[in-house]
Design a protein around this motif. Structure first.
Motif, mmCIF file in Angstrom:
data_model
loop_
_atom_site.group_PDB
_atom_site.id
_atom_site.type_symbol
_atom_site.label_atom_id
_atom_site.label_comp_id
_atom_site.label_asym_id
_atom_site.label_seq_id
_atom_site.Cartn_x
_atom_site.Cartn_y
_atom_site.Cartn_z
ATOM 1 N N CYS A 30 -8.089 53.495 4.696
ATOM 2 C CA CYS A 30 -9.074 52.307 4.992
ATOM 3 C C CYS A 30 -9.455 51.741 3.717
ATOM 4 C CB CYS A 30 -9.973 52.298 5.871
ATOM 5 S SG CYS A 30 -9.407 52.917 7.566
ATOM 6 N N GLU A 31 -10.132 52.697 2.826
ATOM 7 C CA GLU A 31 -10.470 52.307 1.632
ATOM 8 C C GLU A 31 -9.573 51.651 0.664
ATOM 9 O OE1 GLU A 31 -12.631 55.873 0.351
ATOM 10 O OE2 GLU A 31 -14.265 55.388 1.804
ATOM 11 N N ARG A 32 -8.415 52.268 0.639
ATOM 12 C CA ARG A 32 -7.301 51.896 -0.236
ATOM 13 C C ARG A 32 -6.872 50.513 0.010
ATOM 14 N NH1 ARG A 32 -2.051 54.816 -2.814
ATOM 15 N NH2 ARG A 32 -1.269 53.149 -3.617
ATOM 16 N N LEU A 33 -6.648 50.023 1.404
ATOM 17 C CA LEU A 33 -6.226 49.054 1.982
ATOM 18 C C LEU A 33 -7.227 47.935 1.949
ATOM 19 C CD1 LEU A 33 -3.464 49.618 4.806
ATOM 20 C CD2 LEU A 33 -3.199 48.742 2.340
ATOM 21 N N ASN A 34 -8.567 48.370 1.746
ATOM 22 C CA ASN A 34 -9.720 47.333 1.835
ATOM 23 C C ASN A 34 -9.719 46.909 3.317
ATOM 24 O OD1 ASN A 34 -11.676 46.360 0.753
ATOM 25 N ND2 ASN A 34 -10.857 44.639 -0.258
ATOM 26 N N ILE A 35 -9.611 47.658 4.302
ATOM 27 C CA ILE A 35 -9.561 47.334 5.788
ATOM 28 C C ILE A 35 -11.030 47.484 5.908
ATOM 29 C CG2 ILE A 35 -9.175 48.396 8.098
ATOM 30 C CD1 ILE A 35 -6.475 47.637 6.996
ATOM 31 N N HIS A 36 -11.368 46.373 6.976
ATOM 32 C CA HIS A 36 -12.885 46.341 7.466
ATOM 33 C C HIS A 36 -13.371 47.523 8.068
ATOM 34 C CE1 HIS A 36 -16.366 44.622 9.127
ATOM 35 N NE2 HIS A 36 -16.138 43.619 8.351
ATOM 36 N N PRO A 37 -14.765 47.980 7.458
ATOM 37 C CA PRO A 37 -15.302 49.266 7.937
ATOM 38 C C PRO A 37 -15.355 49.232 9.483
ATOM 39 C CG PRO A 37 -16.675 48.365 6.273
ATOM 40 C CD PRO A 37 -15.392 47.238 6.605
ATOM 41 N N ARG A 417 -2.456 48.850 9.767
ATOM 42 C CA ARG A 417 -2.415 47.301 9.793
ATOM 43 C C ARG A 417 -2.310 46.684 10.949
ATOM 44 N NH1 ARG A 417 1.578 46.343 4.415
ATOM 45 N NH2 ARG A 417 -0.185 46.386 2.920
#
Ligand code: NAD
Length: 435
Positions: A30-37, A417
């Motif tokens: 999630c962090e690597r992909l900048n996925i919403h928290p 995703r």
């Protein structure tokens, strides 16, 4: 005789921490992909897990208790879907981890399902057929309010074969007061099953591997394969690869294995297993010798196919794994620590959430056919499976190359995703701030 509560405790192994490890992998992705928290927040724990003690009457008149669970991990993309495992080492942590993996597997295969899983702590080899039937029906009775075609759909897993699934489907129809075939997939054909389900999991992995042949520099005429586990998945995988020229040099089951550098014929080995109860003692094309499961994993071969249990390759033995490619047909056969070391060493792991997603892909077709009442022939099922496996394998292989990720990370990101889209479709903080 009074219920032996002790049996339940003795049959419940300690937690393994697998879910916590999977959650950390997810956090990193999630962090690597900048996925919403919000997405991580939603996926960090199961939506719901039920536990039940199944009390059944044994043939000798005594009563015995079996610990069981059913977990619905996440249903954003659709009803939860997942197998029921009958195994003495089943634990709550294992069931929740398997449901977590199912959530991603269904997303990787682009199915309208979330992830679920269930299990019973039992060694089915110690039960008579009648006891096994009572246990299978008791499982469905215990979890009936949880189950349903639009809620939670059951399927086979380890030691839950066609007849177990038929008992479960029958019990669910009794309870719901109507034929409800789409609540349970993996049913026998005569009971609303689909053509092509029996070998679907193995076939899916086979399509993925064959699709990657050029990229992995694999030549079916010279490639050697070792297969751990010779049940539904291991046998069909061996059969399909053998038919295309791959040399199956080793096969094992829970009692041990056999190795023959000149090659084994999976049909002959299965015949021997039917006659004697195991693969040991079967003969191949040359000098066949008996090996342990540990030795099988360490063989020098092109493709290693773990098709039995999780955590077979760990930090303890990963330095001795010589296979160039590992096709993960079992769920979680390689520990995260071992995965890291093997990937750093340049070995390619085709991850479980892709490699064994053929089973759930064809289960989805069974669900579709049950709901529409229109049944497909085998070639239509196989064509659909082949297209799905090749499409998703291609996407994951591209991500693996473009982002310089392991195939496992690429597969998780591919699934993540899709899950993230379904979470965000219900509104993100940006949406609410803007309103
Ligand atoms: P199965 O019960 O038909 O066969 C399991 C096989 O593993 C048996 O041959 C058994 O003897 C062997 N085994 C058990 N313990 C072993 C050990 N310690 N070492 C070596 N072999 C051992 O189960 P299956 O349906 O073939 O499932 C195998 C794996 O594939 C499981 O991890 C399961 O979760 C996974 N899987 C199965 C499906 C499916 O459709 N059947 C779908 C996805 C994933």
């Amino acid at each position: 005789m009074p219920t032996k509560k002790k049996d339940v405790e003795e049959n419940t192994p300690p937690t393994t921490g697998m879910l916590a490890k999977s959650r950390e992998t997810l956090r990193a992705a999630c962090e690597r992909l900048n996925i919403h928290p919000d997405v991580f927040e939603e996926l960090k724990g199961p939506r719901e897990t039920l536990a039940a003690t199944l009390l059944i009457r044994m043939d000798d008149g005594s009563r015995r208790a079996f610990q069981s669970w059913r977990c619905r991990y996440n249903d954003r993309r659709g009803p939860t879907k997942g197998g029921v495992r009958f195994h003495p080492n089943v634990s709550l942590d294992e069931i929740e981890t398997l449901s977590f993996w199912m959530t991603f597997k269904c997303a990787v295969a682009n199915l309208p399902f979330g992830g679920g899983k269930g299990g019973v702590c039992v060694d089915t080899k110690t039960l008579s057929a009648n006891e096994l039937e009572r246990l299978s029906r008791a499982y469905v009775e215990a979890f009936a309010p949880f189950i349903g075609p639009d809620r939670d759909i059951l399927a086979p897993d380890m030691y839950t074969n066609g007849i177990v699934i038929a008992w479960m489907a029958d019990q669910y129809s009794w309870i719901s007061g109507q034929a409800s075939p789409s609540a349970i997939t993996g049913k026998p054909l005569a009971f609303g099953g689909t053509n092509g389900r029996v070998d679907a999991t193995a076939r899916g992995g086979y399509y993925a591997l064959r699709y990657l042949e050029t990229a992995l520099a694999l030549d079916p005429n010279t490639a050697t394969v070792a297969i751990q586990g010779f049940g539904n998945v291991g046998f069909h995988c061996a059969k399909l690869l053998h038919a295309d020229g791959y040399k199956i040099v080793a096969i094992s089951d829970s009692a041990g294995g056999i190795y023959d550098p000149s090659g084994l014929d999976p049909l002959a080995v299965m015949q021997h297993k039917h006659e004697t109860g195991g693969v040991k003692g079967a003969k191949g094309q040359g000098k066949t010798k008996e090996i342990s499961n540990a030795e099988l994993l360490e063989l020098d071969c092109d493709v290693l196919v773990p098709a039995a249990l999780e955590r077979q390759i760990t930090l303890e033995n990963c330095d001795r794994i010589n296979a160039r490619i590992i096709l993960e047909m079992a769920n979680g056969p390689v520990s995260p620590e071992a995965d890291k070391k093997l990937t750093e060493a340049g070995q390619i792991i085709v991850p479980d959430i892709l490699a064994n997603s053929g089973g759930v892909t064809v289960s989805h077709l069974e669900w579709v056919q049950n709901r529409s009442g229109f049944y497909w022939d085998s070639s239509r099922v196989r064509d659909h499976l082949k297209t799905t496996m090749e499409t998703e394998t291609q996407s994951i292989w591209t991500l693996h190359n473009e982002m310089e990720l392991s195939m496992r990370d690429a597969a998780y990101i591919h699934g993540l995703r899709r899950i993230a889209e379904s979470v965000e479709a219900r509104g993100t903080p940006a949406y609410f701030e803007g309103s």
